[in-house]
Scaffold this motif. Sequence first.
Motif, short mmCIF file in Angstrom:
data_model
loop_
_atom_site.label_atom_id
_atom_site.label_comp_id
_atom_site.label_asym_id
_atom_site.label_seq_id
_atom_site.Cartn_x
_atom_site.Cartn_y
_atom_site.Cartn_z
N ALA A 103 -3.75 4.26 -3.67
CA ALA A 103 -2.70 3.76 -4.56
C ALA A 103 -1.99 2.58 -3.91
O ALA A 103 -1.96 2.45 -2.69
N ALA A 104 -1.42 1.76 -4.75
CA ALA A 104 -0.65 0.61 -4.28
C ALA A 104 0.35 0.22 -5.35
O ALA A 104 0.18 0.50 -6.54
N THR A 105 1.40 -0.43 -4.90
CA THR A 105 2.39 -1.02 -5.80
C THR A 105 2.31 -2.53 -5.63
O THR A 105 2.34 -3.02 -4.50
N ILE A 106 2.20 -3.23 -6.72
CA ILE A 106 2.08 -4.68 -6.69
C ILE A 106 3.32 -5.27 -7.34
O ILE A 106 3.68 -4.91 -8.46
N LYS A 107 3.98 -6.17 -6.64
CA LYS A 107 5.16 -6.86 -7.15
C LYS A 107 4.73 -8.25 -7.58
O LYS A 107 4.21 -9.02 -6.78
N VAL A 108 4.94 -8.56 -8.84
CA VAL A 108 4.58 -9.86 -9.39
C VAL A 108 5.87 -10.60 -9.73
O VAL A 108 6.65 -10.14 -10.57
N GLN A 165 -3.41 3.57 -9.17
CA GLN A 165 -4.13 4.56 -8.37
C GLN A 165 -5.57 4.60 -8.88
O GLN A 165 -5.82 4.73 -10.07
N THR A 166 -6.51 4.49 -7.94
CA THR A 166 -7.93 4.49 -8.29
C THR A 166 -8.56 5.80 -7.87
O THR A 166 -7.95 6.62 -7.17
N GLU A 178 0.84 -1.20 0.00
CA GLU A 178 0.00 0.00 0.00
C GLU A 178 0.88 1.25 0.00
O GLU A 178 1.87 1.32 0.72
N ASP A 179 0.50 2.24 -0.78
CA ASP A 179 1.25 3.49 -0.85
C ASP A 179 0.73 4.44 0.22
O ASP A 179 -0.46 4.72 0.29
N THR A 180 1.62 4.94 1.07
CA THR A 180 1.21 5.84 2.16
C THR A 180 1.21 7.30 1.73
O THR A 180 0.58 8.13 2.38
N LYS A 181 1.88 7.64 0.62
CA LYS A 181 1.99 9.03 0.17
C LYS A 181 0.89 9.44 -0.79
O LYS A 181 0.52 10.60 -0.86
#
Length: 143
Positions: A30-35, A76-77, A23-26
Amino acid sequence: MNAPNRYELYVLEEGEKPVEIIEDTKIPNAATIKVLKQDHTLGNLIRAQLLSMPQILFAGYKVPHPLQPHFLIKIQTDGTITPTAVLEQACTKLIGTMASLEAKFKREFSFKDIDGAVQEDAYGTTTTAGGQAWAEGRDYLDF
């Protein structure tokens, strides 16, 4: 050399998770997903599917290093849905699209020649049902 063993590029190790969500705190919603163990092929498909959805404000991916077999997706939604949920919806739609494409592909190549009918190949050459356009010794690269 520096290149890892080929199997390390696609085989998950024991206890290794295929997807990690950060989860992005800034940035809100938004979030970053690592696949892990995937490359540009899947990253670009998911990004394109995400961008076609109305709830998405931003979607992008990157492969941090060519020798590391993973990519990062940034989502980001607009706040109506969580990044995790919209990623799940996008993947479900992609699976449906791929299943549809597979069915169409199989249907097109399952048609059988009809006796006496005139067939046309991809290059516009007409043949009878019993004949082959390539029987004259031509290669598929010959025009």
